[in-house]
Design an enzyme around this catalytic site. Structure first.
Site, PDB file in Angstrom:
ATOM      1  N   TRP A 171       0.871  -1.189   0.000  1.00 23.52           N
ATOM      2  CA  TRP A 171       0.000   0.000   0.000  1.00 23.52           C
ATOM      3  C   TRP A 171       0.904   1.234   0.000  1.00 23.52           C
ATOM      4  O   TRP A 171       1.820   1.334   0.822  1.00 23.52           O
ATOM      5  CB  TRP A 171      -0.881  -0.050   1.251  1.00 23.52           C
ATOM      6  CG  TRP A 171      -1.793   1.114   1.440  1.00 23.52           C
ATOM      7  CD1 TRP A 171      -2.675   1.638   0.531  1.00 23.52           C
ATOM      8  CD2 TRP A 171      -1.945   1.898   2.634  1.00 23.52           C
ATOM      9  NE1 TRP A 171      -3.361   2.682   1.091  1.00 23.52           N
ATOM     10  CE2 TRP A 171      -2.936   2.867   2.381  1.00 23.52           C
ATOM     11  CE3 TRP A 171      -1.357   1.871   3.901  1.00 23.52           C
ATOM     12  CZ2 TRP A 171      -3.346   3.797   3.336  1.00 23.52           C
ATOM     13  CZ3 TRP A 171      -1.761   2.797   4.843  1.00 23.52           C
ATOM     14  CH2 TRP A 171      -2.742   3.741   4.564  1.00 23.52           C
ATOM     15  N   ASP A 252      -0.392  -5.328   9.687  1.00 25.93           N
ATOM     16  CA  ASP A 252      -1.386  -4.335   9.288  1.00 25.93           C
ATOM     17  C   ASP A 252      -2.650  -5.095   8.912  1.00 25.93           C
ATOM     18  O   ASP A 252      -2.663  -5.832   7.924  1.00 25.93           O
ATOM     19  CB  ASP A 252      -0.860  -3.518   8.102  1.00 25.93           C
ATOM     20  CG  ASP A 252      -1.858  -2.444   7.665  1.00 25.93           C
ATOM     21  OD1 ASP A 252      -2.956  -2.360   8.266  1.00 25.93           O
ATOM     22  OD2 ASP A 252      -1.542  -1.701   6.720  1.00 25.93           O
ATOM     23  N   LYS A 288     -12.996  -0.710   6.445  1.00 32.46           N
ATOM     24  CA  LYS A 288     -13.576  -1.577   5.399  1.00 32.46           C
ATOM     25  C   LYS A 288     -14.571  -2.573   5.972  1.00 32.46           C
ATOM     26  O   LYS A 288     -15.673  -2.732   5.466  1.00 32.46           O
ATOM     27  CB  LYS A 288     -12.488  -2.361   4.656  1.00 32.46           C
ATOM     28  CG  LYS A 288     -11.179  -1.642   4.437  1.00 32.46           C
ATOM     29  CD  LYS A 288     -11.341  -0.481   3.493  1.00 32.46           C
ATOM     30  CE  LYS A 288     -10.178   0.463   3.651  1.00 32.46           C
ATOM     31  NZ  LYS A 288      -9.256   0.451   2.571  1.00 32.46           N
TER      32      LYS A 288
HETATM   33  N1  KET Z   1      -3.522  -0.506   5.549  1.00 29.87           N
HETATM   34  C1  KET Z   1      -3.798  -0.933   4.295  1.00 29.87           C
HETATM   35  C2  KET Z   1      -3.103  -2.148   3.777  1.00 29.87           C
HETATM   36  C3  KET Z   1      -4.734  -0.233   3.528  1.00 29.87           C
HETATM   37  O1  KET Z   1      -5.003  -0.678   2.323  1.00 29.87           O
HETATM   38  C4  KET Z   1      -5.358   0.920   4.049  1.00 29.87           C
HETATM   39  C5  KET Z   1      -6.294   1.702   3.225  1.00 29.87           C
HETATM   40  C6  KET Z   1      -5.039   1.288   5.364  1.00 29.87           C
HETATM   41  C7  KET Z   1      -4.100   0.561   6.078  1.00 29.87           C
HETATM   42  C8  KET Z   1      -5.608   2.479   6.069  1.00 29.87           C
HETATM   43  O2  KET Z   1      -6.946   2.594   6.103  1.00 29.87           O
HETATM   44  P1  KET Z   1      -7.677   3.554   7.172  1.00 29.87           P
HETATM   45  O3  KET Z   1      -8.745   4.190   6.382  1.00 29.87           O
HETATM   46  O4  KET Z   1      -6.680   4.534   7.713  1.00 29.87           O
HETATM   47  O5  KET Z   1      -8.172   2.639   8.224  1.00 29.87           O
HETATM   48  N2  KET Z   1      -6.383   1.598   1.969  1.00 29.87           N
HETATM   49  C9  KET Z   1      -7.332   2.216   1.044  1.00 29.87           C
HETATM   50  C10 KET Z   1      -7.639   3.649   1.305  1.00 29.87           C
HETATM   51  C11 KET Z   1      -6.449   4.556   1.382  1.00 29.87           C
HETATM   52  O6  KET Z   1      -5.555   4.526   0.512  1.00 29.87           O
HETATM   53  O7  KET Z   1      -6.432   5.374   2.314  1.00 29.87           O
HETATM   54  C12 KET Z   1      -6.848   1.976  -0.388  1.00 29.87           C
HETATM   55  O8  KET Z   1      -5.780   1.383  -0.603  1.00 29.87           O
HETATM   56  O9  KET Z   1      -7.591   2.359  -1.318  1.00 29.87           O
END
Ligand code: KET
Length: 443
Positions: A171, A252, A288
């Site tokens: 990511w 993560d 999610k």
């Molecule tokens: N870890 C991973 C692997 C991840 O894909 C995300 C979010 C997060 C942490 C953080 O999510 P949060 O909303 O802070 O709980 N991924 C999606 C959104 C983004 O980029 O912020 C994405 O990859 O689309």
């Protein structure tokens, strides 16, 4: 796409300067501010490129095309392409806002304690020895990103090694989070583009080659962006290598329940490590799996060697949090705690969660079938095999740019698409676009 929409996308992707800009911030601000008799102190600052994932939302909004499709950010959509608020979330939220005893007082620095306990139990399981022995320090965080950042700041201050290894690819924000916190970021091999699977040999070689005490970032499940996870046997071998070299795992977990539809199956790798490693970290997100993206509900857990050590670590996590944002928001964590704490709401959540996971799996088979029907050159089996929210299509940057420009379909430049953004109605349109790109745009 042409005209303003196309230009806006290029601006957002950092490929051209914004309107009115000369591309040279210094020249732009050559007029001195009269009161100070010198140029602005911001004059030297170059404009930063848009975020490669969240920036796509803005480009999408600005595109007037009727068939536009947003497969950029990993956010679940219904068959009608609408955001989904889970029924169970609405229910818990209604109960919360109508509770006459609820208030808007500050939470403690570590957040909602019930939420923290339930989050820990959800991830590690109630039978985990470290959970039972109170060896895990948990703090509420600003969703998964906040947990990663607080964990990184803690490691920067207290861990003997400041080196963290990230899977290649990972990511995009991982690199930025850990660099900003002052850790040294290195990578370990993960994805094999020739097999569209795990480069297990490369991964093991890189783990064995890492200096002891290095931190190893692991995606608990549904690896983003590849959708490729280790098998249970591979997890076991990775554990052996990591424990053997005394490396520190940092999990993560942003997709628990989304990979397989089962909360416990998706935590199997983490739980195996928690049983065997004396220390590890975990960042959890409810963005999610509860569809609580904007509520920013998450948790950071640090597994320790003793209960006393966990209390000390918890005190230091508060030292990180207090000067950063003082204490976390109440609302999202209150909703999560209500759902996790009620057997009835928990069961409802599980049903809705597996419903989302099932719809994503259905989209995989529909897209695969649509490409097969069109005879699109190449093998598309990986779309079926990958798990979680995303498919790593294998489209090149040029092909992605073509698909966005001509078909108004938004996806990240590495060819990742959010399967959760597709519907039965839009699969054919995406397959047409992919077919066109594969046949007409060289990689
Ligand atoms: N870890 C991973 C692997 C991840 O894909 C995300 C979010 C997060 C942490 C953080 O999510 P949060 O909303 O802070 O709980 N991924 C999606 C959104 C983004 O980029 O912020 C994405 O990859 O689309």
């Amino acid at each position: 796409m042409s005209g303003p929409a196309s230009r806006r996308l290029q601006v957002l992707r950092g490929q051209i300067a914004p309107p009115g800009s000369t591309g040279n911030a210094a020249a732009m601000s050559a007029e001195p501010v009269a009161a100070y008799g010198r140029p602005s102190v911001w004059a030297h600052i170059p404009e930063a490129p848009a975020d490669p994932i969240l920036g796509l939302n803005e480009a999408f909004k600005a595109d007037p095309h009727p068939s536009k499709l947003n497969l950029g950010v990993g956010a679940y959509r219904t068959e009608d392409g609408k955001p989904l608020v889970l029924n169970v979330v609405r229910k818990a939220e209604m109960a919360l806002v109508t509770d006459p005893n609820s208030n808007k007082e500050y939470l403690g620095i570590a957040g909602n304690a019930v939420f923290c306990r339930l989050s820990r139990e959800l991830a590690f399981g109630t039978s985990c020895q470290a959970v039972r022995g109170n060896r895990i320090a948990t703090v509420q965080s600003l969703s998964g990103t906040g947990a990663l950042r607080v964990g990184a700041e803690f490691l920067k201050e207290h861990h003997p090694s400041k080196v963290i290894y990230l899977p290649q690819p990972t990511w995009g924000n991982h690199t930025k989070v850990f660099k900003r916190a002052g850790l040294e970021v290195r990578t370990y091999r993960y994805y094999d583009s020739t097999t569209c699977g795990l480069n297990f040999q490369g991964l093991m070689e890189d783990l064995m080659g890492a200096p002891s005490d290095s931190i190893i970032l692991l995606h608990a499940c549904a690896h983003n962006p590849t959708g490729v996870d280790p098998t249970p046997d591979q997890w076991k071998q990775m554990l052996k290598a990591i424990a053997g070299k005394q490396l520190l795992p940092f999990f993560d977990s942003a997709y628990q329940g989304f990979a397989s539809g089962s909360l416990s199956a998706d935590a199997a790798g983490l739980r195996m490590f928690a049983d065997a490693c004396p220390q590890l970290l975990l960042a959890q997100s409810y963005a999610k799996n509860m569809g609580m993206y904007g509520e920013r509900a998450g948790a950071l857990s640090v597994l320790c060697s003793s209960q006393g050590e966990a209390a000390v670590v918890a005190s230091q996590l508060k030292q990180v949090i207090r000067p950063m944002y003082s204490n976390p928001p109440r609302h999202g964590a209150g909703i999560v705690a209500a759902i996790l704490g009620s057997p009835e709401l928990f069961r409802e959540w599980e049903v809705e969660l597996s419903g989302m996971a099932d719809r994503i799996k259905l989209m995989r088979s529909k897209l695969h079938e649509a490409l097969r029907q069109r005879g699109t050159p190449g093998s598309w089996e990986h779309i079926l095999k990958q798990i979680g929210m995303f498919s790593y299509t294998g489209l090149s940057k040029r092909q992605v740019e073509h698909v966005t420009k001509k078909w108004h379909i938004y996806m990240t430049l590495d060819g990742r698409i959010s399967m959760a953004g597709l519907s039965a109605k839009t699969c054919g349109y995406l397959a047409d676009a992919m077919d066109d790109a594969v046949r007409n745009v060289p990689k």
